[in-house]
Design a protein around this motif. Structure first.
Motif, PDB file in Angstrom:
ATOM      1  N   SER A  34      -2.926   4.084  -2.604  1.00  7.24           N
ATOM      2  CA  SER A  34      -3.270   2.632  -3.572  1.00  7.24           C
ATOM      3  C   SER A  34      -3.022   1.604  -3.138  1.00  7.24           C
ATOM      4  N   TRP A  71       0.648  -1.125  -0.024  1.00  6.18           N
ATOM      5  CA  TRP A  71      -0.020   0.166  -0.088  1.00  6.18           C
ATOM      6  C   TRP A  71       1.011   1.189  -0.563  1.00  6.18           C
ATOM      7  N   LYS A  94       1.150   6.058   0.011  1.00 10.17           N
ATOM      8  CA  LYS A  94       0.347   6.606   0.105  1.00 10.17           C
ATOM      9  C   LYS A  94       1.337   7.936   0.691  1.00 10.17           C
ATOM     10  N   GLN A 125       1.906  -2.385 -10.506  1.00 15.34           N
ATOM     11  CA  GLN A 125       2.740  -1.020  -9.618  1.00 15.34           C
ATOM     12  C   GLN A 125       2.438  -0.355 -10.802  1.00 15.34           C
ATOM     13  N   GLY A 126       1.148   0.585 -10.004  1.00 12.84           N
ATOM     14  CA  GLY A 126       0.166   1.416 -11.260  1.00 12.84           C
ATOM     15  C   GLY A 126      -0.174   1.150 -12.178  1.00 12.84           C
ATOM     16  N   ASP A 127       0.343   1.614 -14.050  1.00 12.54           N
ATOM     17  CA  ASP A 127       0.149   1.119 -14.651  1.00 12.54           C
ATOM     18  C   ASP A 127       0.821   0.632 -15.402  1.00 12.54           C
ATOM     19  N   ALA A 156       2.727   4.956  -8.158  1.00 14.39           N
ATOM     20  CA  ALA A 156       1.370   5.047  -8.483  1.00 14.39           C
ATOM     21  C   ALA A 156       0.386   6.530  -8.219  1.00 14.39           C
ATOM     22  N   ASP A 157      -0.654   6.000  -8.081  1.00 14.82           N
ATOM     23  CA  ASP A 157      -1.323   6.771  -6.847  1.00 14.82           C
ATOM     24  C   ASP A 157      -2.139   7.371  -5.935  1.00 14.82           C
ATOM     25  N   SER A 158      -0.328   7.515  -5.120  1.00 11.91           N
ATOM     26  CA  SER A 158      -0.619   7.592  -4.689  1.00 11.91           C
ATOM     27  C   SER A 158      -0.607   8.401  -3.576  1.00 11.91           C
ATOM     28  N   ASP A 216      -4.244   9.562  -3.312  1.00  9.36           N
ATOM     29  CA  ASP A 216      -5.063   8.980  -2.801  1.00  9.36           C
ATOM     30  C   ASP A 216      -4.871   7.809  -2.162  1.00  9.36           C
ATOM     31  N   GLN A 227      -1.873  -0.522  -5.552  1.00 13.33           N
ATOM     32  CA  GLN A 227      -1.685  -1.105  -7.511  1.00 13.33           C
ATOM     33  C   GLN A 227      -0.267  -1.002  -6.153  1.00 13.33           C
ATOM     34  N   ASN A 257       2.660  11.989  -7.021  1.00 16.53           N
ATOM     35  CA  ASN A 257       1.855  10.570  -6.891  1.00 16.53           C
ATOM     36  C   ASN A 257       3.545   9.523  -7.272  1.00 16.53           C
TER      37      ASN A 257
END
Length: 305
Positions: A56, A40, A42, A85-87, A50-52, A54, A58, A47
């Motif tokens: 994530s 996880w 944050k 890992q994100g996208d 990933a979209d950290s 918010d 991912q 970012n």
């Protein structure tokens, strides 16, 4: 793990479950090992991976491998691997490595197939979370976004260990083969972020030469090593995503010719009881040009920890 960097403050948590060697499943002489980790992320600004911003989930990886000793000297194995890992990755299952290894003598063996690239101390074992304390390896040497491209090559290698009297031992590895770089993977996304006006369509890599020399010194717990690689011919097919100039609409093709591209990593590690100290220094040289759009250039990049 707390990490201060370009993303500001980022908090990482990873839980790992694995089947260690002593408890590996033995199926008619075939050892089966597996692992899975879920992280996880944050961060407080920007970012990271990933979209950290918010938070994530991912950030995970999993693998299962099968190994078998066909004879006293011949070993075969394969590992299936997936990560997110994100996208990047998106949990697509890939063959991470698959090879046959013939151990002729301590001083000489040969392996062929889909084999690990030697880079620094830890690239060959980076998929095993249980072998390291840190959640991520030092990004100055082992960038996660480049991992999918710089993990393996398809080819052949020779290796061995030489033990001179009263001088510890020396191990070596020399290998060559092709690498497959995904045009939608981490390297492609990194280049698109740098080039801005181009999308990556295809990587064309002829061959990579790779090697490692390591010295387990007479000082107990101290090892020194150097790894290196070179890619003699390398080009990337690009496509413009915006009009570049009057009369040059979006969609114009271009070729990013890269020459040279090679690098070295010098490393040292000292282990005493439960303490491990390590340091590595990387030097990369890259040059090239993009048709008549970007003139020929050459630059050197350094990383260390």
């Amino acid at each position: 793990m707390l990490k201060i960097g370009q993303a500001g403050l980022i908090f990482m948590v990873v839980a790992t479950v694995f089947a260690p060697g002593a408890d590996a499943l033995d199926l008619n002489g075939t050892d089966i090992h597996g692992f899975i980790s879920q992280g996880w992320l944050k961060s407080d600004s920007n970012n990271y991976l990933a979209d950290s911003e918010d938070g994530s989930f991912q950030f995970n990886e999993m693998g299962i491998n099968f190994n078998r000793e066909l004879t006293d000297r011949l070993h075969v194995g394969i590992q299936l691997f997936a990560r997110d890992q994100g996208d990047i990755g998106n949990n697509d299952v890939v063959v991470d490595w698959a090879y046959g290894d013939y151990h002729w003598r301590d001083c000489a063996g040969i392996r062929a197939g889909l084999i690990r690239i030697a880079h620094g101390l830890y690239n060959e074992t980076r998929d095993m979370d249980m072998l390291r304390n840190s959640i991520l390896l030092p990004q100055s040497i082992y960038p996660e976004n480049w991992r999918d491209a710089f993990s393996r090559l398809q080819g052949v290698g020779i290796y061995g260990e030489i033990i001179p009297e009263n001088a510890g031992s020396f191990s070596y590895l020399i290998q060559a083969g092709g690498i497959d770089v995904d045009n939608d993977g981490g390297v492609a996304k990194y280049l698109e972020g740098q080039l801005l006006f181009f999308d990556v369509k295809e990587f064309n890599i002829d061959i990579i030469y790779n090697g490692r020399l390591e010295w387990n010194t007479p000082v107990e717990g101290l090892r020194l090593g150097v790894t290196g690689f070179t890619i003699p011919e390398f080009d990337i097919t690009l496509k413009s995503n915006v009009p570049l100039a009057p009369g040059m609409p979006a969609g114009i093709g271009a070729t990013f010719d890269i020459d040279p591209f090679h690098g070295w990593v010098w490393a040292a590690e000292y282990t005493w009881e439960n303490l491990t100290l390590s340091a590595e220094y990387m030097n990369l040289k890259i040059g090239g040009s993009i048709d008549n759009i970007l003139p020929e250039f050459e630059t050197t990049s350094e990383g260390y920890y």
